[in-house]
Design a protein around this motif. Structure first.
Motif, PDB file in Angstrom:
ATOM      1  N   PHE A   1      36.097  37.818  54.968  1.00  0.00           N
ATOM      2  CA  PHE A   1      35.685  36.761  54.005  1.00  0.00           C
ATOM      3  C   PHE A   1      34.269  36.470  53.786  1.00  0.00           C
ATOM      4  CE2 PHE A   1      40.174  36.047  53.294  1.00  0.00           C
ATOM      5  CZ  PHE A   1      40.232  35.439  52.110  1.00  0.00           C
ATOM      6  N   LYS A   2      33.538  36.883  55.025  1.00  0.00           N
ATOM      7  CA  LYS A   2      32.109  36.652  54.673  1.00  0.00           C
ATOM      8  C   LYS A   2      31.420  37.592  53.683  1.00  0.00           C
ATOM      9  CE  LYS A   2      27.888  36.506  57.635  1.00  0.00           C
ATOM     10  NZ  LYS A   2      27.336  36.286  58.957  1.00  0.00           N
ATOM     11  N   THR A   3      31.933  38.794  53.292  1.00  0.00           N
ATOM     12  CA  THR A   3      31.688  39.706  52.198  1.00  0.00           C
ATOM     13  C   THR A   3      32.367  39.338  50.869  1.00  0.00           C
ATOM     14  OG1 THR A   3      33.009  41.509  53.056  1.00  0.00           O
ATOM     15  CG2 THR A   3      30.922  41.327  53.827  1.00  0.00           C
ATOM     16  N   TYR A   4      33.716  38.932  51.164  1.00  0.00           N
ATOM     17  CA  TYR A   4      34.600  38.893  49.844  1.00  0.00           C
ATOM     18  C   TYR A   4      34.262  37.578  49.117  1.00  0.00           C
ATOM     19  CZ  TYR A   4      38.992  37.616  47.536  1.00  0.00           C
ATOM     20  OH  TYR A   4      39.868  37.546  46.838  1.00  0.00           O
ATOM     21  N   LEU A   5      33.589  36.722  49.560  1.00  0.00           N
ATOM     22  CA  LEU A   5      33.489  35.440  48.817  1.00  0.00           C
ATOM     23  C   LEU A   5      31.860  35.759  48.311  1.00  0.00           C
ATOM     24  CD1 LEU A   5      34.604  32.610  51.303  1.00  0.00           C
ATOM     25  CD2 LEU A   5      35.639  33.278  49.105  1.00  0.00           C
TER      26      LEU A   5
ATOM     27  N   SER B   1      28.249  31.477  57.436  1.00  0.00           N
ATOM     28  CA  SER B   1      27.009  31.737  56.856  1.00  0.00           C
ATOM     29  C   SER B   1      26.661  33.048  56.036  1.00  0.00           C
ATOM     30  CB  SER B   1      25.693  31.443  57.771  1.00  0.00           C
ATOM     31  OG  SER B   1      25.967  32.410  58.672  1.00  0.00           O
ATOM     32  N   ARG B   2      25.422  33.363  55.413  1.00  0.00           N
ATOM     33  CA  ARG B   2      25.377  34.550  54.636  1.00  0.00           C
ATOM     34  C   ARG B   2      24.848  35.623  55.848  1.00  0.00           C
ATOM     35  NH1 ARG B   2      24.449  34.175  48.991  1.00  0.00           N
ATOM     36  NH2 ARG B   2      24.515  32.159  48.334  1.00  0.00           N
TER      37      ARG B   2
ATOM     38  N   PRO C   1      36.298  27.549  47.729  1.00  0.00           N
ATOM     39  CA  PRO C   1      34.904  27.898  48.061  1.00  0.00           C
ATOM     40  C   PRO C   1      34.023  27.136  46.967  1.00  0.00           C
ATOM     41  CG  PRO C   1      36.280  29.158  46.669  1.00  0.00           C
ATOM     42  CD  PRO C   1      37.308  28.331  47.156  1.00  0.00           C
ATOM     43  N   ARG C   2      32.885  27.232  47.508  1.00  0.00           N
ATOM     44  CA  ARG C   2      31.787  26.574  46.633  1.00  0.00           C
ATOM     45  C   ARG C   2      31.672  27.452  45.304  1.00  0.00           C
ATOM     46  NH1 ARG C   2      26.059  24.478  48.768  1.00  0.00           N
ATOM     47  NH2 ARG C   2      27.740  23.324  49.878  1.00  0.00           N
ATOM     48  N   GLU C   3      31.591  26.702  44.132  1.00  0.00           N
ATOM     49  CA  GLU C   3      31.482  27.492  42.805  1.00  0.00           C
ATOM     50  C   GLU C   3      29.966  27.762  42.668  1.00  0.00           C
ATOM     51  OE1 GLU C   3      34.175  28.650  40.962  1.00  0.00           O
ATOM     52  OE2 GLU C   3      35.353  27.821  42.721  1.00  0.00           O
TER      53      GLU C   3
END
Length: 126
Positions: free
Chosen positions: A40-44, A125-126, A77-79
């Motif tokens: 999910f770190k890369t999916y989102l 985090s990113r 998730p944040r839009e």
């Protein structure tokens, strides 16, 4: 056109990350939490600022005619505009104990599961 033939799968089967041997006695995905977080770190689009995250213990369900383990997630998730939608459910499918794919519309697959807080997803985090 040449690239589209590379992306196509044989016999109309969906493309998956793992080599699905079709075995019904699937192993329990012991590392499901860490695999879900990594994915999910890369999916989102923006993994920062996830709210209301919940995860359920892996359960076995029939998906595509095969018995598989899946992990249900619920989160917002944040839009891109900085706002949030209502939490949505997703199912993370595991094949041979490894993360295979995410099923976006998972209301039916996740019916009846019990969610517990998933703070690690909220702290990405990113």
């Amino acid at each position: 056109m040449a690239l589209s033939s590379c992306a196509a799968s044989d016999d109309g089967k969906p493309i998956t990350f793992t080599d699905d041997r079709g075995v019904s006695n699937q192993p329990f995905p012991n590392n499901y939490r860490s695999e879900v977080l990594s994915f999910f770190k890369t999916y989102l689009n923006n993994p920062v600022g996830v709210r209301d995250a919940g995860v359920a213990e892996p359960v076995q369900r029939v998906v595509g005619g095969r018995l598989r383990y899946l992990v249900c997630l619920r989160f917002s998730p944040r839009e891109s505009d900085g706002g949030y939608r209502e939490p949505r459910e997703r199912a993370v499918l595991f094949v041979d104990g490894r993360l295979d794919r995410v099923i976006e519309n998972a209301l039916e697959l996740c019916a009846g599961v019990s969610y517990m807080p998933f703070a690690e997803l909220e702290k990405l985090s990113r």
